[in-house]
Design a protein around this motif. Structure first.
Motif, PDB file in Angstrom:
ATOM      1  N   GLU A 114       0.431   6.889   8.255  1.00 35.18           N
ATOM      2  CA  GLU A 114      -0.995   6.420   8.340  1.00 35.18           C
ATOM      3  C   GLU A 114      -1.553   5.889   6.949  1.00 35.18           C
ATOM      4  O   GLU A 114      -0.973   6.069   6.060  1.00 35.18           O
ATOM      5  N   GLU A 115      -2.437   5.053   6.835  1.00 38.39           N
ATOM      6  CA  GLU A 115      -3.034   4.273   5.831  1.00 38.39           C
ATOM      7  C   GLU A 115      -3.899   5.235   5.143  1.00 38.39           C
ATOM      8  O   GLU A 115      -4.738   6.059   5.733  1.00 38.39           O
ATOM      9  N   LEU A 116      -3.646   5.531   3.837  1.00 33.74           N
ATOM     10  CA  LEU A 116      -4.399   6.254   2.756  1.00 33.74           C
ATOM     11  C   LEU A 116      -5.871   5.632   2.506  1.00 33.74           C
ATOM     12  O   LEU A 116      -5.869   4.433   2.314  1.00 33.74           O
ATOM     13  N   GLU A 117      -6.925   6.506   2.452  1.00 34.21           N
ATOM     14  CA  GLU A 117      -8.103   5.775   2.003  1.00 34.21           C
ATOM     15  C   GLU A 117      -7.958   5.353   0.434  1.00 34.21           C
ATOM     16  O   GLU A 117      -7.506   6.097  -0.312  1.00 34.21           O
ATOM     17  N   GLY A 118      -8.909   4.502   0.284  1.00 29.80           N
ATOM     18  CA  GLY A 118      -9.191   4.219  -1.168  1.00 29.80           C
ATOM     19  C   GLY A 118      -7.976   3.252  -1.622  1.00 29.80           C
ATOM     20  O   GLY A 118      -7.562   2.627  -2.401  1.00 29.80           O
ATOM     21  N   GLY A 176       0.665  -1.110   0.093  1.00 26.08           N
ATOM     22  CA  GLY A 176      -0.004   0.033   0.053  1.00 26.08           C
ATOM     23  C   GLY A 176       0.881   1.155   0.121  1.00 26.08           C
ATOM     24  O   GLY A 176       2.117   1.286   0.025  1.00 26.08           O
ATOM     25  N   ARG A 177       0.157   2.190  -0.195  1.00 26.05           N
ATOM     26  CA  ARG A 177       0.818   3.886  -0.266  1.00 26.05           C
ATOM     27  C   ARG A 177       0.463   4.291   1.224  1.00 26.05           C
ATOM     28  O   ARG A 177      -0.896   4.344   1.507  1.00 26.05           O
ATOM     29  N   TYR A 178       1.297   4.985   1.814  1.00 28.95           N
ATOM     30  CA  TYR A 178       1.082   5.525   3.219  1.00 28.95           C
ATOM     31  C   TYR A 178       1.497   7.020   3.281  1.00 28.95           C
ATOM     32  O   TYR A 178       2.440   7.150   2.480  1.00 28.95           O
TER      33      TYR A 178
END
Length: 113
Positions: free
Chosen positions: A109-113, A82-84
């Motif tokens: 933090e985790e990005l939405e979507g 994922g991208r954070y």
């Protein structure tokens, strides 16, 4: 113990726009030997209270790293895929006083979507 390679988004100022604001280009830089871990309960609570953001992972950055980890994006490989976005400023210890290869801690933090 060996870390993984993460992709750090790096901003480089390329000029100034007509209003005097800096213009940036972005590129990706691979950073090797980074450890990924679960945040402590205190890390989650403190970042939520101070920044309004929930910490998903904590990164341990190798000694000698001089990259900018504040307000940037990091892409992690599997199994963390994922991208954070980084939260706040990294914390660092004195390299000579820390016995392992890592001395800096960055919260994600985790990005939405």
């Amino acid at each position: 113990m060996t870390g993984i390679t993460v992709a750090l988004e790096v901003k480089t100022q390329t000029g100034i726009d007509n209003f005097g604001a800096p213009v940036y280009s972005t590129s990706t830089k691979d950073i090797s030997d980074v450890l990924v871990g679960e945040p402590s309960a205190d890390d989650i609570t403190n970042n939520l209270a101070m920044h309004g953001k929930k910490t998903k992972y904590t990164l341990a950055i190798p000694k000698g790293d001089e990259n900018t980890w504040e307000d940037t994006y990091v892409t992690l490989p599997a199994p963390f895929t994922g991208r954070y976005h980084t939260i706040g400023k990294p914390t660092a210890g004195i390299e000579a006083n820390i016995p392992l290869r890592w001395n800096k801690k960055v919260h994600l933090e985790e990005l939405e979507g």
